[in-house]
Design a protein around this motif. Structure first.
Motif, PDB file in Angstrom:
ATOM      1  N   GLY A  81       0.803  -1.217   0.000  1.00 40.12           N
ATOM      2  CA  GLY A  81       0.000   0.000   0.000  1.00 40.12           C
ATOM      3  C   GLY A  81       0.830   1.258   0.000  1.00 40.12           C
ATOM      4  N   PHE A  82       1.923   1.288  -0.756  1.00 44.16           N
ATOM      5  CA  PHE A  82       2.835   2.427  -0.702  1.00 44.16           C
ATOM      6  C   PHE A  82       2.263   3.654  -1.390  1.00 44.16           C
ATOM      7  N   LYS A  83       2.349   4.761  -0.715  1.00 46.50           N
ATOM      8  CA  LYS A  83       2.036   6.058  -1.306  1.00 46.50           C
ATOM      9  C   LYS A  83       3.366   6.761  -1.466  1.00 46.50           C
ATOM     10  N   ASP A  84       3.932   6.654  -2.641  1.00 46.22           N
ATOM     11  CA  ASP A  84       5.329   7.062  -2.818  1.00 46.22           C
ATOM     12  C   ASP A  84       5.422   8.476  -3.377  1.00 46.22           C
ATOM     13  N   ASP A  85       4.718   9.446  -2.729  1.00 48.80           N
ATOM     14  CA  ASP A  85       4.968  10.808  -3.158  1.00 48.80           C
ATOM     15  C   ASP A  85       6.174  11.338  -2.414  1.00 48.80           C
ATOM     16  N   GLU A  86       6.608  12.524  -2.775  1.00 51.17           N
ATOM     17  CA  GLU A  86       7.963  12.927  -2.397  1.00 51.17           C
ATOM     18  C   GLU A  86       8.136  13.300  -0.941  1.00 51.17           C
ATOM     19  N   ASP A  87       7.061  13.487  -0.202  1.00 56.73           N
ATOM     20  CA  ASP A  87       7.282  13.830   1.197  1.00 56.73           C
ATOM     21  C   ASP A  87       6.482  12.947   2.151  1.00 56.73           C
ATOM     22  N   SER A  88       6.118  11.754   1.695  1.00 53.35           N
ATOM     23  CA  SER A  88       5.416  10.819   2.575  1.00 53.35           C
ATOM     24  C   SER A  88       6.225   9.552   2.732  1.00 53.35           C
ATOM     25  N   HIS A  89       6.321   9.066   3.956  1.00 52.71           N
ATOM     26  CA  HIS A  89       7.085   7.857   4.238  1.00 52.71           C
ATOM     27  C   HIS A  89       6.252   6.931   5.113  1.00 52.71           C
ATOM     28  N   PRO A  90       6.477   5.626   5.029  1.00 57.31           N
ATOM     29  CA  PRO A  90       5.704   4.689   5.831  1.00 57.31           C
ATOM     30  C   PRO A  90       6.278   4.507   7.222  1.00 57.31           C
ATOM     31  N   ILE A  91       5.456   4.008   8.083  1.00 55.66           N
ATOM     32  CA  ILE A  91       5.922   3.529   9.384  1.00 55.66           C
ATOM     33  C   ILE A  91       5.941   2.010   9.316  1.00 55.66           C
ATOM     34  N   ILE A  92       7.031   1.395   9.763  1.00 54.80           N
ATOM     35  CA  ILE A  92       7.085  -0.070   9.777  1.00 54.80           C
ATOM     36  C   ILE A  92       6.580  -0.577  11.116  1.00 54.80           C
ATOM     37  N   THR A  93       5.727  -1.552  11.082  1.00 55.77           N
ATOM     38  CA  THR A  93       5.345  -2.279  12.282  1.00 55.77           C
ATOM     39  C   THR A  93       6.021  -3.631  12.209  1.00 55.77           C
ATOM     40  N   GLU A  94       7.140  -3.781  12.932  1.00 54.37           N
ATOM     41  CA  GLU A  94       7.948  -4.983  12.780  1.00 54.37           C
ATOM     42  C   GLU A  94       7.215  -6.244  13.201  1.00 54.37           C
ATOM     43  N   ARG A  95       6.363  -6.156  14.207  1.00 51.43           N
ATOM     44  CA  ARG A  95       5.718  -7.361  14.714  1.00 51.43           C
ATOM     45  C   ARG A  95       4.870  -8.000  13.617  1.00 51.43           C
ATOM     46  N   ARG A  96       4.232  -7.179  12.796  1.00 55.38           N
ATOM     47  CA  ARG A  96       3.402  -7.714  11.737  1.00 55.38           C
ATOM     48  C   ARG A  96       4.169  -7.851  10.432  1.00 55.38           C
ATOM     49  N   GLY A  97       5.334  -7.203  10.355  1.00 56.64           N
ATOM     50  CA  GLY A  97       6.156  -7.333   9.155  1.00 56.64           C
ATOM     51  C   GLY A  97       5.575  -6.619   7.960  1.00 56.64           C
ATOM     52  N   ASN A  98       4.838  -5.525   8.184  1.00 60.52           N
ATOM     53  CA  ASN A  98       4.350  -4.787   7.026  1.00 60.52           C
ATOM     54  C   ASN A  98       4.332  -3.303   7.312  1.00 60.52           C
ATOM     55  N   VAL A  99       3.968  -2.535   6.310  1.00 61.48           N
ATOM     56  CA  VAL A  99       3.916  -1.096   6.452  1.00 61.48           C
ATOM     57  C   VAL A  99       2.472  -0.690   6.677  1.00 61.48           C
ATOM     58  N   THR A 100       2.209   0.072   7.715  1.00 58.67           N
ATOM     59  CA  THR A 100       0.824   0.317   8.094  1.00 58.67           C
ATOM     60  C   THR A 100       0.398   1.769   7.986  1.00 58.67           C
ATOM     61  N   GLY A 101       1.306   2.689   7.778  1.00 55.84           N
ATOM     62  CA  GLY A 101       0.865   4.083   7.729  1.00 55.84           C
ATOM     63  C   GLY A 101       1.939   4.999   7.205  1.00 55.84           C
ATOM     64  N   PHE A 102       1.646   6.302   7.185  1.00 54.45           N
ATOM     65  CA  PHE A 102       2.570   7.270   6.615  1.00 54.45           C
ATOM     66  C   PHE A 102       2.678   8.474   7.535  1.00 54.45           C
ATOM     67  N   ARG A 103       3.810   9.127   7.481  1.00 58.45           N
ATOM     68  CA  ARG A 103       4.003  10.365   8.223  1.00 58.45           C
ATOM     69  C   ARG A 103       4.489  11.430   7.256  1.00 58.45           C
ATOM     70  N   ARG A 104       3.861  12.559   7.298  1.00 59.80           N
ATOM     71  CA  ARG A 104       4.259  13.666   6.441  1.00 59.80           C
ATOM     72  C   ARG A 104       5.241  14.537   7.218  1.00 59.80           C
ATOM     73  N   VAL A 105       6.415  14.740   6.652  1.00 56.90           N
ATOM     74  CA  VAL A 105       7.451  15.515   7.323  1.00 56.90           C
ATOM     75  C   VAL A 105       7.963  16.593   6.381  1.00 56.90           C
ATOM     76  N   THR A 106       8.659  17.559   6.972  1.00 59.55           N
ATOM     77  CA  THR A 106       9.213  18.658   6.188  1.00 59.55           C
ATOM     78  C   THR A 106      10.468  18.210   5.464  1.00 59.55           C
ATOM     79  N   LYS A 107      10.537  18.479   4.189  1.00 59.07           N
ATOM     80  CA  LYS A 107      11.720  18.106   3.419  1.00 59.07           C
ATOM     81  C   LYS A 107      12.744  19.233   3.454  1.00 59.07           C
ATOM     82  N   GLY A 108      14.010  18.881   3.262  1.00 59.11           N
ATOM     83  CA  GLY A 108      15.079  19.873   3.162  1.00 59.11           C
ATOM     84  C   GLY A 108      15.487  20.495   4.479  1.00 59.11           C
TER      85      GLY A 108
END
Length: 419
Positions: free
Chosen positions: A8-35
């Motif tokens: 379920g990757f949303k690969d725009d330029e300022d969004s990144h996933p959070i990994i949930t290791e216990r389930r071994g998948n990516v469950t969400g995204f965090r928007r952060v400031t670039k640069g």
């Protein structure tokens, strides 16, 4: 096959996933400031990384994820072999030394030697906790529980809190260990309003702090969550790693914490039998002193993996998994690091991106992610002993005004904190 699946990757330029290791998948995204840019303790520009976790995972060769139980067991048997070898050689040779003072020194030296494979066993239990030891969860937890219990570590308690550390590395309010004080917290701990009101710490004071941390820091963390996240309204023992109802843990983990405590009780009984059958001296030189040095190595390693003048911490608004995992540093510890400590020092950055990669595949994975990280990959060849001293002098608290916090101090070393 990768133990971490990106979905379920949303690969725009300022969004990144959070990994949930216990389930071994990516469950969400965090928007952060670039640069974003910050200034590290030395006064150098620190460019906050903007690559995604997808970039990192895509670079790691698939064979790095292969786990073989027999390979892991071979390293455990090797550690046990060297611990027994060092102890046996000492029992044969040291009593023949006529000088009492020299004998004392040699017993001390053999305790240091035994602590090296003991630390190796600690690291292998740590691999079990991350499920990097083998593909079989029950085997991982059984082996990890036995090894960690032998070293008086509550296996499941540590596994769960350490897992949270991996999910929130470098996050100021979710990190679980070596959480740095902010400038305000540092001032409050000294009972003053301004740094100018605090005398510069003499080197002897720094040495005292190092000794306290190295010799007692591990037990303080286990018993009262020292250097961990704050839990207002809870007393020290209520947040202990030995307390099943501690807020560190989830409700469903209660009986696993109890099982961890049972492991500690079992080992205390073993040590009682040791003393009863072989005497206090045998217990002291073959287990207790090596155990003390093992705890020292553990704190020595982990403190320097997460504390350096070039490493950032992040407020919630600017943290994401890729940034947090990258706020660690690889170091070198001569022959001891790769051989006895199973590369936990040399490949720690990779370990924070994918903790299920077994250590014997980590060198390949580490080289692969360095191509993605570029200048953001942190490593140093500096002596770890020198680094321990410098970090203790330079890295007293963190400070910053854009969500990226860098280490500062009141000793007049490096960049001054913000007024």
């Amino acid at each position: 096959m990768s133990a971490v699946t990106v979905t379920g990757f949303k690969d725009d330029e300022d969004s990144h996933p959070i990994i949930t290791e216990r389930r071994g998948n990516v469950t969400g995204f965090r928007r952060v400031t670039k640069g974003l840019v910050a200034i590290d303790t030395y006064g150098n520009e620190f460019k906050v990384p903007d690559f995604s976790i997808k970039d990192i995972l895509s670079a790691i060769p698939k064979q790095c994820y292969e786990r073989y139980w027999y390979k892991g067991m071979s390293y455990i048997f090797r550690d046990i072999f060297f611990a027994v070898l060092f102890g046996y050689a000492a029992s044969v040779l040291i009593p023949q030394v006529p000088n009492q003072l020299l004998r004392g020194f040699l017993w001390f030296a053999q305790a240091v030697l035994i602590s090296l494979p003991y630390t190796g066993m600690w690291v292998m239990a740590h691999e079990c906790g991350h499920q990097a030891f083998s593909p079989y969860g029950s085997l991982n937890d059984t082996v990890g529980w036995i090894l960690h219990s032998y070293l008086l570590v509550p296996y499941f308690s540590w596994k769960y809190s350490h897992g949270k550390h991996h999910k929130a590395t470098g996050h100021m309010t979710r990190e679980m260990v070596f959480v740095p004080a902010t400038k305000k917290e540092f001032l409050d701990s000294r009972g003053v309003l301004h740094l100018s009101d605090i005398a510069i710490d003499a080197p002897i004071s720094t040495l005292y702090d190092i000794l306290v941390r190295q010799l007692g820091g591990w037990w303080a963390h286990l018993l009262v969550n020292a250097s961990g996240q704050k839990y207002p309204g809870y007393s020290g023992l209520q947040v202990s790693h030995f307390t099943p109802s501690s807020p560190i843990f989830e409700k469903g983990e209660y009986w696993f914490i109890v099982l961890s405590d049972i492991g500690i009780v079992c080992q205390l009984f073993v040590l009682y039998q040791w003393i009863s059958h072989f005497g206090t001296f045998s217990f002291f030189v073959y287990w207790f002193l090596p155990y003390i040095f093992t705890n020292h190595w553990l704190v020595f390693i982990t403190y320097l993996q997460h504390t350096d003048m070039t490493l950032p911490h992040y407020e919630d608004k600017e943290w994401n998994f890729a940034r947090g995992a990258g706020s660690t540093i690889d170091r070198k510890f001569g022959f001891i690091g790769p051989f006895f400590f199973h590369d936990i020092i040399e490949t720690h950055v990779l370990h924070h991106y994918v903790s299920r990669i077994p250590f014997y595949n980590a060198r390949i994975g580490s080289k692969a992610i360095q191509k993605v990280m570029g200048e953001h990959y942190r490593s140093t060849d500096k002596s770890m002993w020198k680094s321990l001293w410098e970090a203790s002098r330079y890295c007293e608290f963190v400070d910053g005004d854009n969500g990226v916090l860098m280490f500062r101090n009141h000793n007049g070393l490096g960049v001054k904190p913000i007024d």
